[in-house]
Design a protein around this motif. Sequence first.
Motif, PDB file in Angstrom:
ATOM      1  N   LEU A  58       8.130 -17.644 -14.379  1.00 15.31           N
ATOM      2  CA  LEU A  58       9.355 -18.371 -14.695  1.00 15.31           C
ATOM      3  C   LEU A  58      10.442 -17.456 -15.266  1.00 15.31           C
ATOM      4  CD1 LEU A  58       7.833 -21.625 -16.267  1.00 15.31           C
ATOM      5  CD2 LEU A  58       8.773 -21.312 -13.975  1.00 15.31           C
ATOM      6  N   ASP A  59      10.135 -16.172 -15.434  1.00 11.91           N
ATOM      7  CA  ASP A  59      11.103 -15.221 -15.955  1.00 11.91           C
ATOM      8  C   ASP A  59      12.314 -15.156 -15.022  1.00 11.91           C
ATOM      9  OD1 ASP A  59      12.376 -12.464 -16.279  1.00 11.91           O
ATOM     10  OD2 ASP A  59      10.941 -12.476 -17.957  1.00 11.91           O
ATOM     11  N   TYR A  60      13.511 -15.137 -15.606  1.00 14.83           N
ATOM     12  CA  TYR A  60      14.722 -15.128 -14.786  1.00 14.83           C
ATOM     13  C   TYR A  60      14.792 -13.890 -13.900  1.00 14.83           C
ATOM     14  CZ  TYR A  60      16.804 -11.778 -18.119  1.00 14.83           C
ATOM     15  OH  TYR A  60      17.067 -10.678 -18.897  1.00 14.83           O
ATOM     16  N   ARG A  61      14.137 -12.804 -14.314  1.00 12.41           N
ATOM     17  CA  ARG A  61      14.140 -11.587 -13.488  1.00 12.41           C
ATOM     18  C   ARG A  61      13.308 -11.787 -12.227  1.00 12.41           C
ATOM     19  NH1 ARG A  61      12.669  -7.934 -18.615  1.00 12.41           N
ATOM     20  NH2 ARG A  61      11.369  -9.796 -18.841  1.00 12.41           N
ATOM     21  N   ASP A  62      12.227 -12.563 -12.329  1.00  8.94           N
ATOM     22  CA  ASP A  62      11.431 -12.883 -11.138  1.00  8.94           C
ATOM     23  C   ASP A  62      12.262 -13.690 -10.144  1.00  8.94           C
ATOM     24  OD1 ASP A  62       9.050 -11.611 -11.712  1.00  8.94           O
ATOM     25  OD2 ASP A  62       8.191 -13.317 -12.753  1.00  8.94           O
ATOM     26  N   PHE A  63      12.977 -14.686 -10.686  1.00  6.67           N
ATOM     27  CA  PHE A  63      13.803 -15.541  -9.828  1.00  6.67           C
ATOM     28  C   PHE A  63      14.812 -14.682  -9.072  1.00  6.67           C
ATOM     29  CE2 PHE A  63      17.090 -18.259  -8.387  1.00  6.67           C
ATOM     30  CZ  PHE A  63      16.611 -19.553  -8.353  1.00  6.67           C
ATOM     31  N   TYR A  64      15.534 -13.828  -9.793  1.00  3.91           N
ATOM     32  CA  TYR A  64      16.584 -13.035  -9.157  1.00  3.91           C
ATOM     33  C   TYR A  64      16.001 -12.022  -8.184  1.00  3.91           C
ATOM     34  CZ  TYR A  64      20.876 -10.437  -8.467  1.00  3.91           C
ATOM     35  OH  TYR A  64      21.972  -9.840  -7.892  1.00  3.91           O
ATOM     36  N   SER A  65      14.866 -11.410  -8.559  1.00  7.95           N
ATOM     37  CA  SER A  65      14.232 -10.430  -7.698  1.00  7.95           C
ATOM     38  C   SER A  65      13.845 -11.044  -6.354  1.00  7.95           C
ATOM     39  CB  SER A  65      12.989  -9.855  -8.383  1.00  7.95           C
ATOM     40  OG  SER A  65      12.303  -8.964  -7.532  1.00  7.95           O
ATOM     41  N   LEU A  66      13.197 -12.217  -6.376  1.00  5.32           N
ATOM     42  CA  LEU A  66      12.790 -12.858  -5.129  1.00  5.32           C
ATOM     43  C   LEU A  66      13.995 -13.395  -4.366  1.00  5.32           C
ATOM     44  CD1 LEU A  66       9.429 -14.691  -5.925  1.00  5.32           C
ATOM     45  CD2 LEU A  66       9.817 -12.561  -4.716  1.00  5.32           C
ATOM     46  N   TYR A  67      15.045 -13.815  -5.096  1.00  4.10           N
ATOM     47  CA  TYR A  67      16.271 -14.235  -4.418  1.00  4.10           C
ATOM     48  C   TYR A  67      16.843 -13.067  -3.613  1.00  4.10           C
ATOM     49  CZ  TYR A  67      21.236 -14.546  -3.654  1.00  4.10           C
ATOM     50  OH  TYR A  67      22.474 -14.469  -3.061  1.00  4.10           O
ATOM     51  N   THR A  68      16.898 -11.868  -4.206  1.00  2.23           N
ATOM     52  CA  THR A  68      17.490 -10.734  -3.497  1.00  2.23           C
ATOM     53  C   THR A  68      16.668 -10.357  -2.264  1.00  2.23           C
ATOM     54  OG1 THR A  68      16.331  -9.110  -4.915  1.00  2.23           O
ATOM     55  CG2 THR A  68      18.556  -9.792  -5.586  1.00  2.23           C
ATOM     56  N   VAL A  69      15.345 -10.542  -2.331  1.00  4.27           N
ATOM     57  CA  VAL A  69      14.507 -10.286  -1.150  1.00  4.27           C
ATOM     58  C   VAL A  69      14.870 -11.270  -0.045  1.00  4.27           C
ATOM     59  CG1 VAL A  69      12.158 -10.354  -0.237  1.00  4.27           C
ATOM     60  CG2 VAL A  69      12.592  -9.294  -2.458  1.00  4.27           C
ATOM     61  N   ARG A  70      14.978 -12.561  -0.413  1.00  2.35           N
ATOM     62  CA  ARG A  70      15.341 -13.580   0.592  1.00  2.35           C
ATOM     63  C   ARG A  70      16.747 -13.329   1.126  1.00  2.35           C
ATOM     64  NH1 ARG A  70      16.050 -18.171  -1.732  1.00  2.35           N
ATOM     65  NH2 ARG A  70      15.535 -17.671  -3.895  1.00  2.35           N
ATOM     66  N   ARG A  71      17.656 -12.930   0.234  1.00  2.00           N
ATOM     67  CA  ARG A  71      19.044 -12.635   0.639  1.00  2.00           C
ATOM     68  C   ARG A  71      19.091 -11.491   1.644  1.00  2.00           C
ATOM     69  NH1 ARG A  71      21.937  -9.259  -3.699  1.00  2.00           N
ATOM     70  NH2 ARG A  71      20.522  -7.788  -2.691  1.00  2.00           N
ATOM     71  N   ASP A  72      18.401 -10.404   1.329  1.00  2.00           N
ATOM     72  CA  ASP A  72      18.427  -9.238   2.215  1.00  2.00           C
ATOM     73  C   ASP A  72      17.768  -9.550   3.559  1.00  2.00           C
ATOM     74  OD1 ASP A  72      19.679  -7.895   0.191  1.00  2.00           O
ATOM     75  OD2 ASP A  72      17.920  -6.753  -0.447  1.00  2.00           O
ATOM     76  N   ASP A  73      16.660 -10.307   3.529  1.00  2.00           N
ATOM     77  CA  ASP A  73      15.997 -10.702   4.778  1.00  2.00           C
ATOM     78  C   ASP A  73      16.934 -11.548   5.641  1.00  2.00           C
ATOM     79  OD1 ASP A  73      13.699  -9.382   4.052  1.00  2.00           O
ATOM     80  OD2 ASP A  73      12.587 -11.174   3.468  1.00  2.00           O
ATOM     81  N   ALA A  74      17.623 -12.503   4.998  1.00  2.00           N
ATOM     82  CA  ALA A  74      18.535 -13.393   5.734  1.00  2.00           C
ATOM     83  C   ALA A  74      19.673 -12.601   6.363  1.00  2.00           C
ATOM     84  CB  ALA A  74      19.071 -14.479   4.793  1.00  2.00           C
ATOM     85  N   ARG A  75      20.229 -11.653   5.612  1.00  2.00           N
ATOM     86  CA  ARG A  75      21.326 -10.832   6.142  1.00  2.00           C
ATOM     87  C   ARG A  75      20.863  -9.999   7.330  1.00  2.00           C
ATOM     88  NH1 ARG A  75      23.966  -8.459   0.501  1.00  2.00           N
ATOM     89  NH2 ARG A  75      25.047 -10.352  -0.155  1.00  2.00           N
ATOM     90  N   ALA A  76      19.638  -9.454   7.228  1.00  2.00           N
ATOM     91  CA  ALA A  76      19.107  -8.627   8.316  1.00  2.00           C
ATOM     92  C   ALA A  76      18.908  -9.464   9.577  1.00  2.00           C
ATOM     93  CB  ALA A  76      17.789  -7.992   7.889  1.00  2.00           C
TER      94      ALA A  76
END
Length: 363
Positions: A309-327
Amino acid sequence: MMKTEIDAEQKVSFNKLAPFYDTDNITRSKGDGCIVILTPKQKKLIDELFVYLQEEDVERVAIIKDRLSDLKNLASAIAIFPSLLEQHDLPGGMRTPESLIDSLIEHRDAGDTTLQLPSKASLGKGFLVAKMHTFSSLSKQSRRIKTPVALSDALELEAIMMMFSLLAEDVYLNLISDATLPNRFRRQWGYSLLMLWQYRTDERIEVVAPILRTVWSARRKLAPAFGTMMGTSELLLISMQLDEQWLQFIKQKLGDEGVSQAMEEFLFGISYEQIKKLRAILKTKGIAAIGRDEVSQFIGEHVKADAGLDYRDFYSLYTVRRDDARARARMKLPGPHKTLEDYFIQFVTEQKEEEKEYVTSTK
């Protein structure tokens, strides 16, 4: 430039922002054009923490005050850079809020946009990260000396909201660059982005963040079984805990393939490609469902499906999904070309526009 001229230009900019914000409140609370260092609520929380620290760890008070002073100095340095809400005669030509938004909309080049953005935007992101870490540290100090849980939670929530502001910056840039969306919406997100860069606060994300945070928390508690890979019943349970806006989003948009795929990635914490691979493996083996801790074993690679539930986990996984979506979007591959956060903020914007049109038509 004289102060009266700056004030006049800011007034024009605020008038242009009027369709999207309560500009009277903006002028009163942010009229100096500087980053908001501490909101009244944040200052009250820190003052409350100081009361407890004076009794339990008085030396820590001085350390925290020094850190807050550092934030103030950083904000003051950033404020020296040209305001994004005023007109400036820069070496590259005259820059206005409108021309800046135009350049964001018209920019088509792939790749990282860091060097295309105003200095104030990049510097402000650093300030926000520093402030986020500060409030996270304050929350930990609060728990260490065993203050009321409500105070520790409130300090942590401030850090989480800052993380969502950081996330909102990415979402606005993604949506602005989507040429398939109406220009009127892209300009709204452009104005929201300018306000975020200028003050490092965002009014729209204050509505969206609590919902996304609740969904994130609920997805862990419900621990949907990997196998059904959509967890329809789990999604319904999540939705029942949230407000009407999320329910409307589920009803109206979940039938969209991109939205449903982005929802799967959000709920299960693994990519569209990994979901497809896992689904095929389970079907071949005749296995109905597996737990989160078994995902890595089945797909043969380490995945952080059970993020905390750490906010860093949320943001980290968001950036993975973001980068995958952009690719995927760049290479025209199957799968979601946007994140769930993109789709949800787009939906909230569209819904607000519909409400405005309804009110106008009934007058």
